[in-house]
Enzyme design. Sequence first.
Site, PDB file in Angstrom:
ATOM      1  N   HIS A 153     -45.985  12.765  39.119  1.00 28.74           N
ATOM      2  CA  HIS A 153     -45.729  11.345  39.323  1.00 28.74           C
ATOM      3  C   HIS A 153     -44.678  11.129  40.398  1.00 28.74           C
ATOM      4  CE1 HIS A 153     -47.483  10.200  35.164  1.00 28.74           C
ATOM      5  NE2 HIS A 153     -48.351   9.998  36.118  1.00 28.74           N
TER       6      HIS A 153
ATOM      7  N   ARG B 244     -61.320  -2.781  52.103  1.00 31.73           N
ATOM      8  CA  ARG B 244     -61.911  -2.127  50.933  1.00 31.73           C
ATOM      9  C   ARG B 244     -61.574  -2.918  49.672  1.00 31.73           C
ATOM     10  NH1 ARG B 244     -59.234   1.955  53.781  1.00 31.73           N
ATOM     11  NH2 ARG B 244     -60.600   3.429  54.885  1.00 31.73           N
TER      12      ARG B 244
ATOM     13  N   ARG C  95     -65.756  -5.417  52.588  1.00 36.07           N
ATOM     14  CA  ARG C  95     -66.864  -4.736  51.925  1.00 36.07           C
ATOM     15  C   ARG C  95     -66.843  -5.113  50.449  1.00 36.07           C
ATOM     16  NH1 ARG C  95     -66.648   1.555  52.476  1.00 36.07           N
ATOM     17  NH2 ARG C  95     -65.024   1.309  50.903  1.00 36.07           N
TER      18      ARG C  95
ATOM     19  N   GLU D 205     -75.179   3.828  56.090  1.00 35.36           N
ATOM     20  CA  GLU D 205     -74.712   5.076  55.483  1.00 35.36           C
ATOM     21  C   GLU D 205     -75.866   6.005  55.121  1.00 35.36           C
ATOM     22  OE1 GLU D 205     -71.045   3.897  52.765  1.00 35.36           O
ATOM     23  OE2 GLU D 205     -72.690   2.478  52.523  1.00 35.36           O
TER      24      GLU D 205
ATOM     25  N   ASP E 149     -70.220   8.934  55.025  1.00 34.00           N
ATOM     26  CA  ASP E 149     -71.413   9.028  54.178  1.00 34.00           C
ATOM     27  C   ASP E 149     -72.665   9.310  54.987  1.00 34.00           C
ATOM     28  OD1 ASP E 149     -70.636   8.762  51.434  1.00 34.00           O
ATOM     29  OD2 ASP E 149     -70.065   6.694  51.852  1.00 34.00           O
TER      30      ASP E 149
ATOM     31  N   ARG F 220     -69.229  15.387  51.009  1.00 34.96           N
ATOM     32  CA  ARG F 220     -68.082  15.075  51.863  1.00 34.96           C
ATOM     33  C   ARG F 220     -66.793  15.718  51.360  1.00 34.96           C
ATOM     34  NH1 ARG F 220     -67.500   8.638  51.220  1.00 34.96           N
ATOM     35  NH2 ARG F 220     -65.578   8.995  52.335  1.00 34.96           N
TER      36      ARG F 220
ATOM     37  N   CYS G  68     -66.741   2.816  61.284  1.00 38.59           N
ATOM     38  CA  CYS G  68     -65.521   2.618  60.498  1.00 38.59           C
ATOM     39  C   CYS G  68     -65.139   3.846  59.677  1.00 38.59           C
ATOM     40  CB  CYS G  68     -65.673   1.415  59.569  1.00 38.59           C
ATOM     41  SG  CYS G  68     -66.971   1.604  58.336  1.00 38.59           S
TER      42      CYS G  68
END
Length: 825
Positions: free
Chosen positions: A476, A579, A615, A714, A738, A748, A782
């Site tokens: 952490h 995102r 997106r 993609e 992708d 990936r 992108c």
Amino acid sequence: MTTPAPPEGAVASPRQGSVALLLVGHSRAMADALLALLRQVAPDLRVAVAAGAGEDSSELGTDATAILSALEDLGDAAGVLILLDLGSALLSAQTALSLLDAPRRVPVRICPAPYVEGALAAAVAAGGGASLDDVCRAALGALESKRDALAEAPRAGSVGADDATPQYGETSAKPVDDGPHSAEALDLQSIEVTLTDPAGLHLRPAAALLRLAQQAPGAFFVSIDGGATRLPLDSLSRLLRLDRRQGQKLWLYAIQNSQATAQLEEMAKLLTPAPAAVTAASGPRAGATPTRDASESDQDASHATPRPAVPGLAMGPVHILRRARKAQPETQQKSDPQAELGRIRGAWQKVLDATSADEILAAQSLFLQDPALTQGVQRRILVEHLSAAEAWVAAVQGLRNDLEAIQDPTLRARLSDLDDLSARVLEALGVLGDWQLPTSGACILLAEDLPPSVARRLSHDRILGVLDRRGGPQSHAAILLRAANIPYLVGIGPAPIVGGQMVAMDAGAGRYWLDPAAEEQEAFAKRIMASAAATVPLQRITNLALADGSQVEFWANVGNVAEAKAAASLGVAGIGLLRSEMLFLGATKAPTEDEQVQRIRELLQAAGQRPVILRVLDAGADKSFPFLRLGAEPNPALGLRGIRVLERRPDFFRSHLRALLRAGAGYDLRLLLPMVTIVQEVARTRQLLERLHAELSAEKIPHLWPVSLGIMVEVPAVALKIQDFVPLADFFSVGSNDLGQYTWAVDREQGDLGEIEASGRAALLDLCALVAQQKQRPVSVCGEAAADPSMARAFIARGIRRLSMAPALIPALDRALRESDIHSA
């Protein structure tokens, strides 16, 4: 013949280079007798004694100062194993460890083995040259023959072994179960869960599960063997000791009632997105670094292998993280157990009040509601008449010994959370002082094992970097330093480093250098400046004009407000990829439409008036969201992802699109559909948007209309049939990550197939060229490949004019393209 006792804290033998023993006890006479016995089996063994209290060590008790002195004398040993006569000696031992200067610290282990038998077994192993781990294991196994002969004592570390402790006072609102089998006669419902988190059942999901069980009415149980043994779901330590990992199963049980099914399903969502059926219960650059590489030269002696936790460069004087010294508490038995019980409860409440707003520290603090820990503390106070601090340290050490048996490295990294919590309680009791952080200047912080509660207080303007003798990349503390952008190198071991010493560190390469010469410091400072220049532009970014009259536009990929502001400060053409999944991470319930509107507007405001391509939620595969309740798949990358998920969850899809339209009012917001494969998916989304526009208009709710709708390219099938999508899509965005993995049939995340990826780039570029050849719609790239200068030149040569990447990568690419012939690709 009696062996004369050495002076208090003195080492009994001059031998070096092997593991030494430290006998910590309340009685000096007993320790001396044990020392004489050890001399018979290991004459050359290094043994130190820190026993008794008072000026001549004749009184019963322990003295942290004597323990500290003994540890300092053993500073050149290969390691030190501490053996204790009673659990109440733990407080003095741990206090001494906290005061030991890090440069003089050797690996130290407090072993829970029996005092006499354990010391004898450890002496034989250490005398034979065994490692510290092996010496500790030998000590722990000292009672095996006696156990086998008597067949009475339970083995340490077994689940439930120390859970049936007597209950004293108020510890939990939940009933305490008498043992693992007491639920057999109950009418139960169950749910079977397969863990999908790569870290398994680690601290935060375990804490969330326990919170849910505490808040819901009824009683709950957990099992790892399908019901043969069921344990009460009331102990955080018990959950962690189950040591469940990704792909393993867990069974949850609830007493039969009208809410049991919903309760169990809600619990299952915290551990896996799979819908479960409820049933009846059955290296640095050459020439730019200093010459003395401490991370390499000290490895032979310490066996330490520094590991990157947060990459980055830093150089400065060392500040050693230490606690302020406090007066040592008395160790004799207390006469007022009720007063000590009040003290420990007050300390627990103080810690809870201070951490309720912090997710990580709040998860730590759930240990304070764990009956396996709290009842052990209360028993030691009320029955053994220990002080609050002594009882707390002894109970924590017992729990720590159990957790150390866990093999999973991510779960073992949570031991630092328990240690951090223990110290915070001792601070509240007035036993330990606060950590001493630098008050002026900038420095490199050296820590023994950086606690999360300290990591959250660090800032980059004061702490240039952190070296950690232990630590871990999944800790952490690493998460918190990553958010603060502070370079962090862990696992450096006991290398001798002193306060004020100059250190240069390359945390990304896993290396650091001690005492660099003046010219080496100058060279390393230039590296730091060059690294900073790569992320901070000398001037605002502008479009790059090409010889054919067109322009290359730089757009930014962002996932939070800070990145959106960074992109705006660069002057980018727009946000090429916002995102939206970052808005939902950690959510156990689907956010409401209003909640989504608020979060999205914060990001749009940070981006200014630039165009923003958002997106829509890209769920599935490696992006798990419990509230969507996606089923387990044999090959998730080829299953439900992106638009496929959204169409399977129409209620959420509808709410999500409504929120986007509402949030976009007054902004240049454009929507992007992920994982599109067929034209019907785009057509259905357009029809849904039309219906939502009509609804919002009828409700007189301001919203964005018309709205621009694009698709991610993609899937190779989309690139090959791009003309079919032109009538339905307003723009195209190539997701190179992708599109590459589906073109090459290479996951990936599969790092050892890089040769295929490198050789297959031509195929990826050919697919991108097909998309760019249609002239009706703008095209952007992108993925990560957009930031690679050679790949960026190849994209531009094939007709792509929009490149979108992380804001920090844009300045370097901008300079690289302006300094090269971009038509040479």
